[in-house]
Write an enzyme that holds these catalytic residues in place. Structure first.
Site, PDB file in Angstrom:
ATOM      1  N   SER A  22     -23.312   9.256  -4.682  1.00  0.00           N
ATOM      2  CA  SER A  22     -21.634   8.604  -4.536  1.00  0.00           C
ATOM      3  C   SER A  22     -20.790   9.674  -4.768  1.00  0.00           C
ATOM      4  CB  SER A  22     -21.439   7.460  -5.420  1.00  0.00           C
ATOM      5  OG  SER A  22     -21.676   7.766  -6.679  1.00  0.00           O
ATOM      6  N   ASN A 109     -22.177   1.815 -16.230  1.00  0.00           N
ATOM      7  CA  ASN A 109     -22.090   0.304 -15.808  1.00  0.00           C
ATOM      8  C   ASN A 109     -20.606   0.178 -16.183  1.00  0.00           C
ATOM      9  OD1 ASN A 109     -24.369   0.514 -15.135  1.00  0.00           O
ATOM     10  ND2 ASN A 109     -25.011  -1.380 -16.140  1.00  0.00           N
ATOM     11  N   HIS A 155       7.047 -17.499  20.803  1.00  0.00           N
ATOM     12  CA  HIS A 155       5.801 -17.325  21.775  1.00  0.00           C
ATOM     13  C   HIS A 155       6.232 -16.263  22.888  1.00  0.00           C
ATOM     14  CE1 HIS A 155       4.423 -21.550  21.016  1.00  0.00           C
ATOM     15  NE2 HIS A 155       5.542 -21.730  20.896  1.00  0.00           N
ATOM     16  N   SER A 276       3.079  12.523  25.769  1.00  0.00           N
ATOM     17  CA  SER A 276       1.762  12.539  26.565  1.00  0.00           C
ATOM     18  C   SER A 276       1.481  13.869  26.634  1.00  0.00           C
ATOM     19  CB  SER A 276       2.148  11.513  27.727  1.00  0.00           C
ATOM     20  OG  SER A 276       1.012  11.834  28.438  1.00  0.00           O
ATOM     21  N   LYS A 282       7.184  10.640  28.742  1.00  0.00           N
ATOM     22  CA  LYS A 282       6.615   9.556  27.821  1.00  0.00           C
ATOM     23  C   LYS A 282       7.282   9.823  26.352  1.00  0.00           C
ATOM     24  CE  LYS A 282       4.160   6.563  27.802  1.00  0.00           C
ATOM     25  NZ  LYS A 282       2.738   6.762  27.784  1.00  0.00           N
ATOM     26  N   GLU A 289       2.266   1.827  16.355  1.00  0.00           N
ATOM     27  CA  GLU A 289       0.925   1.435  17.134  1.00  0.00           C
ATOM     28  C   GLU A 289      -0.214   1.357  16.075  1.00  0.00           C
ATOM     29  OE1 GLU A 289       1.837   2.396  21.739  1.00  0.00           O
ATOM     30  OE2 GLU A 289       0.317   3.555  20.550  1.00  0.00           O
ATOM     31  N   TYR A 316     -25.025  -5.517 -13.545  1.00  0.00           N
ATOM     32  CA  TYR A 316     -24.582  -4.587 -12.625  1.00  0.00           C
ATOM     33  C   TYR A 316     -25.613  -4.587 -11.589  1.00  0.00           C
ATOM     34  CZ  TYR A 316     -23.469  -0.236 -10.773  1.00  0.00           C
ATOM     35  OH  TYR A 316     -23.210   0.782  -9.717  1.00  0.00           O
ATOM     36  N   GLN A 321     -21.719   0.013  -6.073  1.00  0.00           N
ATOM     37  CA  GLN A 321     -21.368   1.515  -5.698  1.00  0.00           C
ATOM     38  C   GLN A 321     -20.379   1.309  -4.540  1.00  0.00           C
ATOM     39  OE1 GLN A 321     -24.301   4.757  -5.812  1.00  0.00           O
ATOM     40  NE2 GLN A 321     -23.674   5.138  -3.713  1.00  0.00           N
ATOM     41  N   LYS A 324     -15.987   1.388  -3.960  1.00  0.00           N
ATOM     42  CA  LYS A 324     -14.882   2.109  -4.126  1.00  0.00           C
ATOM     43  C   LYS A 324     -14.244   2.793  -2.608  1.00  0.00           C
ATOM     44  CE  LYS A 324     -17.423   3.859  -8.083  1.00  0.00           C
ATOM     45  NZ  LYS A 324     -18.389   2.857  -7.855  1.00  0.00           N
TER      46      LYS A 324
END
Length: 459
Positions: A22, A109, A155, A276, A282, A289, A316, A321, A324
Protein backbone atom coordinates in the site's frame (compact mmCIF):
# COMPACT_ATOMS: atom_id res chain seq x y z
CA UNK A 1 12.41 -7.89 6.12
CA UNK A 2 8.75 -7.56 7.07
CA UNK A 3 7.55 -6.57 10.54
CA UNK A 4 6.02 -10.03 10.92
CA UNK A 5 8.82 -12.24 9.57
CA UNK A 6 9.49 -14.05 12.86
CA UNK A 7 6.43 -16.27 12.46
CA UNK A 8 7.39 -17.47 8.98
CA UNK A 9 10.07 -19.84 7.75
CA UNK A 10 10.28 -18.26 4.32
CA UNK A 11 9.85 -14.77 2.94
CA UNK A 12 6.78 -13.44 1.17
CA UNK A 13 6.29 -14.14 -2.52
CA UNK A 14 6.61 -11.41 -5.10
CA UNK A 15 2.95 -11.91 -5.97
CA UNK A 16 1.86 -11.39 -2.37
CA UNK A 17 3.90 -8.23 -2.00
CA UNK A 18 2.74 -6.86 -5.35
CA UNK A 19 -0.91 -7.38 -4.45
CA UNK A 20 -0.84 -6.23 -0.82
CA UNK A 21 1.62 -3.34 -0.86
CA UNK A 22 0.00 0.00 0.00
CA UNK A 23 3.07 2.25 0.02
CA UNK A 24 2.26 4.04 -3.25
CA UNK A 25 -1.02 5.19 -1.67
CA UNK A 26 -0.36 5.61 2.05
CA UNK A 27 3.00 7.35 1.77
CA UNK A 28 1.11 10.65 1.98
CA UNK A 29 0.43 9.74 5.63
CA UNK A 30 4.15 10.00 6.42
CA UNK A 31 3.90 13.25 8.42
CA UNK A 32 0.90 11.94 10.34
CA UNK A 33 2.75 8.71 11.06
CA UNK A 34 5.71 10.67 12.40
CA UNK A 35 3.38 12.74 14.57
CA UNK A 36 1.72 9.63 15.97
CA UNK A 37 5.07 7.90 16.49
CA UNK A 38 6.49 10.85 18.43
CA UNK A 39 3.48 10.83 20.75
CA UNK A 40 3.81 7.06 21.19
CA UNK A 41 7.52 7.38 22.04
CA UNK A 42 6.75 10.01 24.66
CA UNK A 43 4.08 7.67 26.02
CA UNK A 44 6.60 4.84 26.23
CA UNK A 45 8.84 7.17 28.18
CA UNK A 46 6.07 8.04 30.64
CA UNK A 47 5.38 4.32 31.05
CA UNK A 48 9.03 3.64 31.92
CA UNK A 49 9.51 1.45 28.86
CA UNK A 50 12.07 3.89 27.46
CA UNK A 51 14.40 5.94 29.61
CA UNK A 52 14.95 9.64 28.93
CA UNK A 53 18.05 9.03 26.84
CA UNK A 54 16.25 6.44 24.70
CA UNK A 55 13.30 8.76 24.18
CA UNK A 56 15.65 11.44 22.89
CA UNK A 57 17.42 9.00 20.58
CA UNK A 58 14.21 7.72 19.01
CA UNK A 59 12.68 11.19 18.71
CA UNK A 60 15.86 12.42 17.03
CA UNK A 61 15.70 9.48 14.62
CA UNK A 62 12.05 10.34 13.81
CA UNK A 63 13.06 13.95 13.21
CA UNK A 64 15.80 12.84 10.85
CA UNK A 65 13.34 10.66 8.95
CA UNK A 66 11.08 13.68 8.66
CA UNK A 67 13.92 15.74 7.24
CA UNK A 68 14.77 13.03 4.71
CA UNK A 69 11.16 12.79 3.61
CA UNK A 70 10.89 16.56 3.24
CA UNK A 71 14.12 16.71 1.25
CA UNK A 72 13.15 13.80 -0.98
CA UNK A 73 16.19 11.80 0.08
CA UNK A 74 14.33 9.10 2.01
CA UNK A 75 15.13 5.78 0.35
CA UNK A 76 12.18 3.42 0.28
CA UNK A 77 13.11 -0.28 0.09
CA UNK A 78 11.44 -3.17 -1.77
CA UNK A 79 10.42 -4.73 1.54
CA UNK A 80 8.54 -1.63 2.71
CA UNK A 81 4.92 -2.79 2.68
CA UNK A 82 3.61 0.60 3.70
CA UNK A 83 4.78 3.96 4.99
CA UNK A 84 4.59 2.75 8.60
CA UNK A 85 6.97 -0.13 7.88
CA UNK A 86 9.32 2.17 5.98
CA UNK A 87 9.53 4.72 8.78
CA UNK A 88 10.09 2.12 11.49
CA UNK A 89 12.76 0.42 9.40
CA UNK A 90 14.60 3.68 8.89
CA UNK A 91 14.29 4.69 12.55
CA UNK A 92 15.86 1.36 13.52
CA UNK A 93 18.66 1.89 11.02
CA UNK A 94 19.39 5.31 12.54
CA UNK A 95 18.84 4.55 16.23
CA UNK A 96 19.95 0.91 16.28
CA UNK A 97 18.62 -1.34 19.04
CA UNK A 98 16.78 1.53 20.69
CA UNK A 99 14.84 2.12 17.49
CA UNK A 100 13.58 -1.44 17.61
CA UNK A 101 11.68 -0.50 20.78
CA UNK A 102 9.49 2.00 18.92
CA UNK A 103 6.63 -0.40 18.25
CA UNK A 104 6.20 -1.70 21.81
CA UNK A 105 2.52 -1.61 22.81
CA UNK A 106 1.44 -0.54 19.34
CA UNK A 107 0.01 -2.36 16.33
CA UNK A 108 -0.21 -1.15 12.81
CA UNK A 109 -3.95 -1.47 13.36
CA UNK A 110 -4.20 1.37 15.88
CA UNK A 111 -1.29 3.16 14.22
CA UNK A 112 -3.02 3.34 10.81
CA UNK A 113 -6.32 4.37 12.37
CA UNK A 114 -4.56 7.16 14.26
CA UNK A 115 -2.72 8.42 11.19
CA UNK A 116 -5.88 8.47 9.10
CA UNK A 117 -7.81 10.40 11.76
CA UNK A 118 -5.02 12.97 11.99
CA UNK A 119 -5.09 13.31 8.20
CA UNK A 120 -8.88 13.57 8.03
CA UNK A 121 -9.03 16.20 10.79
CA UNK A 122 -6.57 18.43 9.01
CA UNK A 123 -7.85 17.98 5.46
CA UNK A 124 -11.57 18.29 6.20
CA UNK A 125 -10.90 21.46 8.16
CA UNK A 126 -8.86 22.79 5.25
CA UNK A 127 -11.65 21.97 2.80
CA UNK A 128 -14.18 23.71 5.02
CA UNK A 129 -12.00 26.81 4.63
CA UNK A 130 -12.08 26.44 0.83
CA UNK A 131 -15.85 25.97 0.77
CA UNK A 132 -16.15 29.14 2.83
CA UNK A 133 -13.83 30.96 0.43
CA UNK A 134 -16.13 30.05 -2.48
CA UNK A 135 -19.08 31.27 -0.44
CA UNK A 136 -17.26 34.57 0.05
CA UNK A 137 -16.93 34.91 -3.73
CA UNK A 138 -20.65 34.20 -4.15
CA UNK A 139 -21.48 36.76 -1.44
CA UNK A 140 -19.33 39.39 -3.13
CA UNK A 141 -20.87 38.73 -6.55
CA UNK A 142 -24.37 38.79 -5.06
CA UNK A 143 -23.75 42.15 -3.41
CA UNK A 144 -22.34 43.54 -6.67
CA UNK A 145 -25.32 42.25 -8.68
CA UNK A 146 -27.56 45.01 -7.37
CA UNK A 147 -31.04 44.93 -8.93
CA UNK A 148 -30.09 42.61 -11.82
CA UNK A 149 -32.60 39.82 -12.37
CA UNK A 150 -33.04 36.80 -14.59
CA UNK A 151 -35.56 34.02 -15.15
CA UNK A 152 -35.84 31.46 -12.42
CA UNK A 153 -36.38 27.98 -13.79
CA UNK A 154 -38.20 24.81 -12.87
CA UNK A 155 -37.86 21.78 -15.17
CA UNK A 156 -35.46 24.02 -17.14
CA UNK A 157 -38.51 26.06 -18.20
CA UNK A 158 -38.81 29.74 -17.35
CA UNK A 159 -40.89 30.08 -14.22
CA UNK A 160 -40.59 33.43 -12.37
CA UNK A 161 -38.04 36.23 -12.40
CA UNK A 162 -35.58 36.26 -9.49
CA UNK A 163 -32.82 38.64 -8.51
CA UNK A 164 -29.39 37.44 -9.60
CA UNK A 165 -28.23 37.91 -6.00
CA UNK A 166 -30.96 35.52 -4.86
CA UNK A 167 -29.83 32.90 -7.35
CA UNK A 168 -26.17 33.15 -6.38
CA UNK A 169 -26.96 32.92 -2.68
CA UNK A 170 -29.04 29.80 -3.28
CA UNK A 171 -25.79 28.03 -4.14
CA UNK A 172 -24.02 29.54 -1.15
CA UNK A 173 -26.63 28.43 1.39
CA UNK A 174 -26.17 24.85 0.17
CA UNK A 175 -22.41 25.22 0.62
CA UNK A 176 -23.01 26.58 4.13
CA UNK A 177 -24.62 23.27 5.03
CA UNK A 178 -21.56 21.52 3.61
CA UNK A 179 -19.36 23.49 6.01
CA UNK A 180 -21.57 22.43 8.92
CA UNK A 181 -21.29 18.79 7.88
CA UNK A 182 -17.51 18.91 7.50
CA UNK A 183 -17.07 20.57 10.90
CA UNK A 184 -19.45 18.08 12.53
CA UNK A 185 -17.56 15.14 11.01
CA UNK A 186 -14.29 16.54 12.32
CA UNK A 187 -15.76 16.76 15.82
CA UNK A 188 -16.97 13.14 15.67
CA UNK A 189 -13.68 11.75 14.37
CA UNK A 190 -11.65 13.65 16.98
CA UNK A 191 -10.89 10.45 18.93
CA UNK A 192 -7.50 8.82 19.36
CA UNK A 193 -7.28 5.06 18.64
CA UNK A 194 -3.67 4.84 19.80
CA UNK A 195 -3.37 2.35 22.63
CA UNK A 196 -5.99 -0.04 21.27
CA UNK A 197 -3.19 -2.22 19.92
CA UNK A 198 -4.10 -4.91 17.43
CA UNK A 199 -7.60 -5.23 18.91
CA UNK A 200 -7.49 -5.72 22.70
CA UNK A 201 -5.20 -3.08 24.19
CA UNK A 202 -1.94 -3.94 25.91
CA UNK A 203 -0.52 -5.36 29.11
CA UNK A 204 2.05 -2.56 29.15
CA UNK A 205 1.52 0.46 31.40
CA UNK A 206 0.38 2.75 28.57
CA UNK A 207 -1.79 5.83 29.05
CA UNK A 208 -4.02 6.32 25.98
CA UNK A 209 -5.58 9.43 27.53
CA UNK A 210 -2.24 11.19 27.78
CA UNK A 211 -1.31 10.16 24.25
CA UNK A 212 -4.65 11.46 22.96
CA UNK A 213 -4.00 14.79 24.64
CA UNK A 214 -0.45 14.85 23.26
CA UNK A 215 -1.83 14.38 19.73
CA UNK A 216 -4.47 17.07 20.14
CA UNK A 217 -7.44 14.71 20.05
CA UNK A 218 -10.52 15.54 22.11
CA UNK A 219 -10.37 12.11 23.79
CA UNK A 220 -9.40 8.49 23.42
CA UNK A 221 -11.31 5.41 22.25
CA UNK A 222 -13.82 3.65 24.51
CA UNK A 223 -13.58 0.17 23.00
CA UNK A 224 -10.41 -1.25 21.50
CA UNK A 225 -12.23 -3.52 19.02
CA UNK A 226 -14.21 -0.57 17.75
CA UNK A 227 -11.17 1.69 17.69
CA UNK A 228 -9.20 -0.37 15.18
CA UNK A 229 -12.15 -1.38 12.98
CA UNK A 230 -14.07 1.90 12.87
CA UNK A 231 -14.06 3.63 9.51
CA UNK A 232 -17.35 5.45 10.01
CA UNK A 233 -15.41 8.69 9.92
CA UNK A 234 -14.06 7.87 6.47
CA UNK A 235 -17.54 7.04 5.20
CA UNK A 236 -18.89 10.26 6.71
CA UNK A 237 -16.08 12.27 5.16
CA UNK A 238 -16.72 10.67 1.77
CA UNK A 239 -20.43 11.47 2.05
CA UNK A 240 -19.69 15.07 3.00
CA UNK A 241 -17.29 15.41 0.07
CA UNK A 242 -19.69 13.69 -2.33
CA UNK A 243 -22.41 16.17 -1.38
CA UNK A 244 -20.01 19.07 -1.80
CA UNK A 245 -19.29 17.57 -5.23
CA UNK A 246 -23.01 17.40 -6.02
CA UNK A 247 -23.45 21.06 -5.07
CA UNK A 248 -20.47 22.06 -7.18
CA UNK A 249 -21.85 19.95 -10.02
CA UNK A 250 -25.12 21.87 -9.92
CA UNK A 251 -23.24 25.17 -10.03
CA UNK A 252 -21.12 23.83 -12.88
CA UNK A 253 -24.20 22.72 -14.81
CA UNK A 254 -25.70 26.20 -14.63
CA UNK A 255 -22.46 27.86 -15.66
CA UNK A 256 -22.17 25.51 -18.63
CA UNK A 257 -25.73 26.39 -19.67
CA UNK A 258 -25.44 30.11 -18.98
CA UNK A 259 -22.23 30.42 -21.02
CA UNK A 260 -23.85 28.99 -24.19
CA UNK A 261 -24.87 31.36 -26.95
CA UNK A 262 -28.43 30.14 -26.45
CA UNK A 263 -28.50 31.49 -22.88
CA UNK A 264 -25.73 34.07 -23.06
CA UNK A 265 -26.06 34.98 -19.38
CA UNK A 266 -22.34 34.78 -18.54
CA UNK A 267 -18.97 35.26 -20.20
CA UNK A 268 -16.06 33.31 -18.76
CA UNK A 269 -12.68 34.96 -18.33
CA UNK A 270 -10.09 33.63 -20.76
CA UNK A 271 -7.95 32.39 -17.88
CA UNK A 272 -10.77 30.13 -16.71
CA UNK A 273 -11.91 28.71 -20.05
CA UNK A 274 -10.37 26.50 -22.72
CA UNK A 275 -10.41 26.39 -26.51
CA UNK A 276 -10.80 23.73 -29.15
CA UNK A 277 -7.96 22.02 -30.99
CA UNK A 278 -10.07 22.12 -34.16
CA UNK A 279 -12.73 24.82 -33.86
CA UNK A 280 -11.20 28.29 -33.59
CA UNK A 281 -14.37 29.98 -32.35
CA UNK A 282 -14.86 27.80 -29.28
CA UNK A 283 -14.62 28.94 -25.66
CA UNK A 284 -15.33 25.97 -23.44
CA UNK A 285 -16.41 25.90 -19.77
CA UNK A 286 -14.14 22.97 -18.86
CA UNK A 287 -13.96 23.85 -15.16
CA UNK A 288 -17.74 23.81 -14.92
CA UNK A 289 -17.98 20.55 -16.85
CA UNK A 290 -15.31 18.80 -14.79
CA UNK A 291 -16.95 19.97 -11.58
CA UNK A 292 -20.07 18.29 -12.91
CA UNK A 293 -18.23 15.18 -14.07
CA UNK A 294 -16.12 14.58 -10.98
CA UNK A 295 -19.19 14.45 -8.74
CA UNK A 296 -19.85 10.95 -10.07
CA UNK A 297 -16.34 9.93 -9.12
CA UNK A 298 -16.86 11.15 -5.54
CA UNK A 299 -20.18 9.33 -5.29
CA UNK A 300 -18.38 6.21 -6.50
CA UNK A 301 -15.72 6.57 -3.82
CA UNK A 302 -18.42 6.65 -1.15
CA UNK A 303 -20.33 3.71 -2.59
CA UNK A 304 -17.15 1.67 -2.94
CA UNK A 305 -16.11 2.16 0.67
CA UNK A 306 -19.57 1.34 2.02
CA UNK A 307 -19.56 -1.87 -0.01
CA UNK A 308 -16.16 -2.74 1.48
CA UNK A 309 -17.28 -2.09 5.05
CA UNK A 310 -20.68 -3.75 4.98
CA UNK A 311 -19.49 -7.36 5.31
CA UNK A 312 -16.53 -7.09 7.68
CA UNK A 313 -16.43 -8.86 11.05
CA UNK A 314 -14.63 -7.29 14.01
CA UNK A 315 -11.90 -6.25 14.30
CA UNK A 316 -9.24 -5.24 11.77
CA UNK A 317 -9.31 -6.85 8.31
CA UNK A 318 -6.95 -6.10 5.44
CA UNK A 319 -9.97 -4.92 3.44
CA UNK A 320 -9.63 -1.70 5.43
CA UNK A 321 -6.51 -0.91 3.45
CA UNK A 322 -9.00 0.21 0.78
CA UNK A 323 -10.17 3.15 2.92
CA UNK A 324 -7.37 5.53 2.01
CA UNK A 325 -7.36 5.78 -1.77
CA UNK A 326 -11.01 6.91 -2.07
CA UNK A 327 -10.55 9.42 0.75
CA UNK A 328 -7.35 10.84 -0.70
CA UNK A 329 -8.93 11.04 -4.15
CA UNK A 330 -12.10 12.78 -2.97
CA UNK A 331 -10.09 15.26 -0.92
CA UNK A 332 -7.92 16.06 -3.93
CA UNK A 333 -10.83 16.39 -6.36
CA UNK A 334 -12.93 18.59 -4.08
CA UNK A 335 -9.96 20.83 -3.32
CA UNK A 336 -9.22 21.32 -7.00
CA UNK A 337 -12.85 21.97 -7.88
CA UNK A 338 -13.34 24.51 -5.09
CA UNK A 339 -10.27 26.50 -6.08
CA UNK A 340 -11.05 26.45 -9.79
CA UNK A 341 -14.72 27.38 -9.38
CA UNK A 342 -13.85 30.19 -6.99
CA UNK A 343 -11.55 31.66 -9.63
CA UNK A 344 -14.11 31.16 -12.36
CA UNK A 345 -16.91 32.81 -10.37
CA UNK A 346 -14.70 35.68 -9.25
CA UNK A 347 -13.73 36.60 -12.84
CA UNK A 348 -16.90 35.79 -14.81
CA UNK A 349 -18.91 38.61 -16.41
CA UNK A 350 -22.70 38.50 -16.16
CA UNK A 351 -24.71 39.81 -19.11
CA UNK A 352 -27.47 41.37 -17.03
CA UNK A 353 -29.15 42.91 -20.07
CA UNK A 354 -29.55 39.46 -21.61
CA UNK A 355 -30.82 38.12 -18.29
CA UNK A 356 -33.31 40.97 -17.93
CA UNK A 357 -34.63 40.56 -21.47
CA UNK A 358 -35.23 36.85 -20.88
CA UNK A 359 -36.97 37.51 -17.54
CA UNK A 360 -39.26 40.22 -18.91
CA UNK A 361 -41.27 37.89 -21.15
CA UNK A 362 -44.90 38.64 -20.43
CA UNK A 363 -45.66 35.01 -19.60
CA UNK A 364 -43.25 35.21 -16.65
CA UNK A 365 -45.85 37.34 -14.86
CA UNK A 366 -48.58 34.69 -15.19
CA UNK A 367 -48.58 33.87 -11.48
CA UNK A 368 -48.82 37.58 -10.66
CA UNK A 369 -51.95 37.83 -12.80
CA UNK A 370 -53.30 34.77 -11.00
CA UNK A 371 -52.60 36.26 -7.58
CA UNK A 372 -54.13 39.59 -8.68
CA UNK A 373 -57.35 37.74 -9.43
CA UNK A 374 -57.14 35.94 -6.06
CA UNK A 375 -56.81 39.28 -4.25
CA UNK A 376 -59.93 40.45 -6.08
CA UNK A 377 -61.97 37.47 -4.95
CA UNK A 378 -61.46 34.78 -7.59
CA UNK A 379 -60.76 31.28 -6.19
CA UNK A 380 -57.15 30.34 -6.95
CA UNK A 381 -57.96 27.31 -9.10
CA UNK A 382 -60.37 29.36 -11.20
CA UNK A 383 -57.82 32.17 -11.49
CA UNK A 384 -55.14 29.66 -12.52
CA UNK A 385 -57.42 28.35 -15.27
CA UNK A 386 -58.24 31.86 -16.55
CA UNK A 387 -54.59 32.94 -16.81
CA UNK A 388 -53.48 29.60 -18.23
CA UNK A 389 -56.08 29.98 -20.97
CA UNK A 390 -54.86 33.49 -21.78
CA UNK A 391 -51.25 32.29 -22.02
CA UNK A 392 -52.26 29.42 -24.29
CA UNK A 393 -54.30 31.78 -26.46
CA UNK A 394 -51.33 34.17 -26.67
CA UNK A 395 -48.98 31.44 -27.86
CA UNK A 396 -51.39 29.86 -30.30
CA UNK A 397 -52.66 33.10 -31.88
CA UNK A 398 -49.33 34.95 -31.63
CA UNK A 399 -51.06 37.79 -29.82
CA UNK A 400 -49.27 39.72 -27.05
CA UNK A 401 -50.48 38.59 -23.64
CA UNK A 402 -50.94 42.23 -22.66
CA UNK A 403 -53.65 42.65 -25.33
CA UNK A 404 -55.55 39.67 -24.03
CA UNK A 405 -55.20 40.85 -20.42
CA UNK A 406 -56.49 44.32 -21.29
CA UNK A 407 -59.52 42.83 -23.04
CA UNK A 408 -60.40 40.34 -20.30
CA UNK A 409 -63.33 41.49 -18.11
CA UNK A 410 -61.79 40.16 -14.87
CA UNK A 411 -58.42 41.80 -15.55
CA UNK A 412 -58.44 44.78 -17.90
CA UNK A 413 -56.23 47.84 -17.95
CA UNK A 414 -55.83 47.74 -14.16
CA UNK A 415 -53.78 44.52 -14.39
CA UNK A 416 -51.46 45.63 -17.17
CA UNK A 417 -48.91 47.05 -14.73
CA UNK A 418 -48.11 43.50 -13.68
CA UNK A 419 -46.62 42.88 -17.12
CA UNK A 420 -44.23 45.84 -17.01
CA UNK A 421 -40.50 44.99 -17.08
CA UNK A 422 -39.21 44.28 -13.59
CA UNK A 423 -42.67 44.36 -12.01
CA UNK A 424 -42.86 40.63 -11.33
CA UNK A 425 -39.57 40.38 -9.41
CA UNK A 426 -40.36 43.51 -7.41
CA UNK A 427 -43.62 41.92 -6.20
CA UNK A 428 -41.85 39.07 -4.40
CA UNK A 429 -42.04 40.30 -0.81
CA UNK A 430 -42.29 37.23 1.44
CA UNK A 431 -39.31 36.45 3.71
CA UNK A 432 -36.66 34.40 1.94
CA UNK A 433 -38.17 35.29 -1.44
CA UNK A 434 -36.54 36.58 -4.60
CA UNK A 435 -37.63 40.26 -4.48
CA UNK A 436 -35.55 43.31 -3.51
CA UNK A 437 -36.67 43.65 0.11
CA UNK A 438 -36.28 39.99 1.18
CA UNK A 439 -33.02 39.66 -0.78
CA UNK A 440 -31.57 42.72 0.96
CA UNK A 441 -32.35 41.05 4.28
CA UNK A 442 -30.95 37.75 3.02
CA UNK A 443 -27.69 39.38 1.95
CA UNK A 444 -27.23 40.75 5.46
CA UNK A 445 -28.08 37.41 7.09
CA UNK A 446 -25.79 35.50 4.76
CA UNK A 447 -22.96 37.98 5.33
CA UNK A 448 -23.34 37.58 9.11
CA UNK A 449 -23.39 33.78 8.85
CA UNK A 450 -20.35 33.83 6.59
CA UNK A 451 -18.40 35.93 9.08
CA UNK A 452 -19.35 33.52 11.89
CA UNK A 453 -18.17 30.55 9.82
CA UNK A 454 -14.92 32.26 8.95
CA UNK A 455 -14.34 32.95 12.63
CA UNK A 456 -15.06 29.40 13.80
CA UNK A 457 -12.83 27.95 11.10
CA UNK A 458 -10.03 30.30 12.07
CA UNK A 459 -9.43 28.33 15.26
Amino acid sequence: MTLWSGRFAEGPSEELLAFTVSLPVDRRLAEDDLTGSRAHVRGLGRAGLLDDAEVKIVLAALDRVGEELAAGTFAFQPGDEDVHTAIERRVTEIAGTVGAKLHAGRSRNDQVATDLRLYAKRELWSLAHLVTALRRVLQDRAEAAGDAYLPGYTHLQRAQPVLLAHHLLAHSWALARDVDRLVSTVHRLDVSPLGAGALAGSSLALDPDAVAEDLGFAGRFENSLDAVSDRDFVAEALFDLALVGVHLSRLGEELALWSTEEFGFVQLADAYATGSSMLPQKKNPDIAELARGKAGRMIGNLAGLLATLKGLPLAYNRDLQEDKEPLFDSVDQVRGALRALAGLMRTATFDTDRMRAAADAESSAAVDLTEWLVVHGTPFRDAHSVVGGLVRDSFERHVPLSELVAAHPALGEAALGLLEPGAAVARRTTPGGAGPAPVAEQLARHRAQLILDEERLGG
